[in-house]
Design a protein around this motif. Structure first.
Motif, PDB file in Angstrom:
ATOM      1  N   LEU A 175     -50.891  16.644  -4.637  1.00  0.00           N
ATOM      2  CA  LEU A 175     -51.737  15.705  -5.377  1.00  0.00           C
ATOM      3  C   LEU A 175     -50.927  14.540  -5.932  1.00  0.00           C
ATOM      4  CD1 LEU A 175     -54.075  18.108  -7.382  1.00  0.00           C
ATOM      5  CD2 LEU A 175     -54.806  16.390  -5.703  1.00  0.00           C
ATOM      6  N   GLU A 176     -49.738  14.838  -6.429  1.00  0.00           N
ATOM      7  CA  GLU A 176     -48.894  13.787  -6.987  1.00  0.00           C
ATOM      8  C   GLU A 176     -48.632  12.696  -5.950  1.00  0.00           C
ATOM      9  OE1 GLU A 176     -44.745  13.213  -9.486  1.00  0.00           O
ATOM     10  OE2 GLU A 176     -45.179  15.167  -8.593  1.00  0.00           O
ATOM     11  N   GLN A 177     -48.385  13.086  -4.718  1.00  0.00           N
ATOM     12  CA  GLN A 177     -48.151  12.113  -3.651  1.00  0.00           C
ATOM     13  C   GLN A 177     -49.457  11.441  -3.207  1.00  0.00           C
ATOM     14  OE1 GLN A 177     -45.074  11.126  -2.844  1.00  0.00           O
ATOM     15  NE2 GLN A 177     -44.586  12.543  -4.509  1.00  0.00           N
ATOM     16  N   THR A 178     -50.492  12.236  -3.018  1.00  0.00           N
ATOM     17  CA  THR A 178     -51.766  11.722  -2.514  1.00  0.00           C
ATOM     18  C   THR A 178     -52.422  10.760  -3.498  1.00  0.00           C
ATOM     19  OG1 THR A 178     -52.093  13.754  -1.264  1.00  0.00           O
ATOM     20  CG2 THR A 178     -54.042  12.410  -1.659  1.00  0.00           C
ATOM     21  N   MET A 179     -52.376  11.082  -4.774  1.00  0.00           N
ATOM     22  CA  MET A 179     -53.062  10.262  -5.775  1.00  0.00           C
ATOM     23  C   MET A 179     -52.394   8.914  -5.996  1.00  0.00           C
ATOM     24  SD  MET A 179     -55.871  11.701  -6.709  1.00  0.00           S
ATOM     25  CE  MET A 179     -56.088  12.287  -5.029  1.00  0.00           C
ATOM     26  N   LYS A 180     -51.199   8.719  -5.450  1.00  0.00           N
ATOM     27  CA  LYS A 180     -50.575   7.390  -5.517  1.00  0.00           C
ATOM     28  C   LYS A 180     -51.417   6.369  -4.751  1.00  0.00           C
ATOM     29  CE  LYS A 180     -45.881   9.018  -6.255  1.00  0.00           C
ATOM     30  NZ  LYS A 180     -44.525   9.162  -5.720  1.00  0.00           N
ATOM     31  N   LEU A 181     -52.224   6.838  -3.797  1.00  0.00           N
ATOM     32  CA  LEU A 181     -53.120   5.953  -3.053  1.00  0.00           C
ATOM     33  C   LEU A 181     -54.262   5.446  -3.928  1.00  0.00           C
ATOM     34  CD1 LEU A 181     -53.466   8.065   0.227  1.00  0.00           C
ATOM     35  CD2 LEU A 181     -52.075   6.000  -0.095  1.00  0.00           C
ATOM     36  N   ALA A 207     -55.274   1.722  -3.857  1.00  0.00           N
ATOM     37  CA  ALA A 207     -54.201   0.783  -4.167  1.00  0.00           C
ATOM     38  C   ALA A 207     -54.372  -0.443  -3.287  1.00  0.00           C
ATOM     39  CB  ALA A 207     -52.843   1.432  -3.917  1.00  0.00           C
ATOM     40  N   GLY A 208     -54.130  -1.596  -3.837  1.00  0.00           N
ATOM     41  CA  GLY A 208     -54.257  -2.820  -3.059  1.00  0.00           C
ATOM     42  C   GLY A 208     -53.666  -4.000  -3.791  1.00  0.00           C
ATOM     43  N   ASP A 209     -53.796  -5.135  -3.181  1.00  0.00           N
ATOM     44  CA  ASP A 209     -53.243  -6.364  -3.735  1.00  0.00           C
ATOM     45  C   ASP A 209     -54.256  -7.058  -4.635  1.00  0.00           C
ATOM     46  OD1 ASP A 209     -50.927  -5.993  -2.235  1.00  0.00           O
ATOM     47  OD2 ASP A 209     -51.801  -7.001  -0.500  1.00  0.00           O
ATOM     48  N   PHE A 214     -55.600 -10.940  -5.684  1.00  0.00           N
ATOM     49  CA  PHE A 214     -55.640 -12.322  -5.224  1.00  0.00           C
ATOM     50  C   PHE A 214     -56.328 -13.129  -6.310  1.00  0.00           C
ATOM     51  CE2 PHE A 214     -57.691 -15.867  -2.995  1.00  0.00           C
ATOM     52  CZ  PHE A 214     -56.574 -16.449  -2.424  1.00  0.00           C
ATOM     53  N   ASP A 215     -55.598 -14.072  -6.924  1.00  0.00           N
ATOM     54  CA  ASP A 215     -56.125 -14.882  -8.024  1.00  0.00           C
ATOM     55  C   ASP A 215     -56.732 -14.018  -9.129  1.00  0.00           C
ATOM     56  OD1 ASP A 215     -55.329 -17.252  -6.831  1.00  0.00           O
ATOM     57  OD2 ASP A 215     -57.271 -17.588  -5.862  1.00  0.00           O
ATOM     58  N   GLY A 216     -56.066 -12.901  -9.469  1.00  0.00           N
ATOM     59  CA  GLY A 216     -56.523 -12.029 -10.544  1.00  0.00           C
ATOM     60  C   GLY A 216     -57.627 -11.073 -10.156  1.00  0.00           C
ATOM     61  N   THR A 217     -58.061 -11.121  -8.889  1.00  0.00           N
ATOM     62  CA  THR A 217     -59.119 -10.224  -8.426  1.00  0.00           C
ATOM     63  C   THR A 217     -58.506  -9.136  -7.561  1.00  0.00           C
ATOM     64  OG1 THR A 217     -60.690 -12.057  -8.393  1.00  0.00           O
ATOM     65  CG2 THR A 217     -61.289 -10.083  -7.151  1.00  0.00           C
ATOM     66  N   VAL A 218     -58.838  -7.879  -7.883  1.00  0.00           N
ATOM     67  CA  VAL A 218     -58.353  -6.763  -7.078  1.00  0.00           C
ATOM     68  C   VAL A 218     -59.097  -6.766  -5.754  1.00  0.00           C
ATOM     69  CG1 VAL A 218     -58.142  -4.260  -6.943  1.00  0.00           C
ATOM     70  CG2 VAL A 218     -57.783  -5.412  -9.121  1.00  0.00           C
ATOM     71  N   THR A 219     -58.346  -6.702  -4.662  1.00  0.00           N
ATOM     72  CA  THR A 219     -58.966  -6.747  -3.335  1.00  0.00           C
ATOM     73  C   THR A 219     -59.164  -5.363  -2.733  1.00  0.00           C
ATOM     74  OG1 THR A 219     -56.814  -7.003  -2.264  1.00  0.00           O
ATOM     75  CG2 THR A 219     -58.002  -9.023  -2.862  1.00  0.00           C
TER      76      THR A 219
END
Length: 155
Positions: free
Chosen positions: A64-70, A109-111, A113-118
């Motif tokens: 879980l520790e590894q998987t939940m990093k996603l 998890a993602g990037d 862009f201009d303060g908006t989570v994509t």
């Protein structure tokens, strides 16, 4: 039942509810030491229906520790708790089972862009079965089984 037995049953139910809530908080907060502490030494967890693993709680915590990093943002909602306490000769026993529905929204998890989570949102839902035993340290999980019923990915 006597008032003493009724009070013991209420106290057991409250303690069991605290374990179930503690489980959700530990997973959502990524507190894997707290997750492990909720289980008996021989406790097991089964995430097979959700595409995960089944095994000893410590090994599952590592997975879980590894998987939940996603999923850096997650929030378990565990509701409709049906608690069944073992009864022995009219008194509360040392075993219990809880069936409870869950709704688990998470953000992948993602990037930004201009303060908006994509990154998209991911929601899973289903039912947990928690088996518990009374120990010298209080109620602890002997088994957690996830019965995932559906999931949804949205932008």
């Amino acid at each position: 039942m006597t008032q003493r037995v009724d009070l013991a049953t209420v106290m057991d139910r409250l303690a069991i509810d605290e374990v179930v809530s503690g489980y959700a908080v530990a997973v959502d907060d990524g507190d894997w030491a707290a997750y492990r502490a909720l289980f008996t030494p021989s406790g097991r967890a089964d995430y097979g229906s959700a595409g995960g693993i089944e095994g000893p709680a410590g090994e599952v915590a590592d997975w879980l520790e590894q998987t939940m990093k996603l999923f850096p943002v997650r929030q378990h909602l565990i509701v409709n708790r049906l608690v069944r306490l073992e009864v022995l000769d009219g008194s509360p026993g040392d075993r219990a089972e809880v069936r409870a529905d869950f709704l688990n929204p998470m953000r992948l998890a993602g990037d930004e862009f201009d303060g908006t989570v994509t990154a998209p949102n991911f929601v899973a839902a289903g039912r947990y079965t928690f088996a518990l035993a009374r120990t010298s340290d209080g109620w602890r999980l002997t088994r957690v089984t996830v019965h995932e019923k559906w999931r949804h990915l949205s932008a």
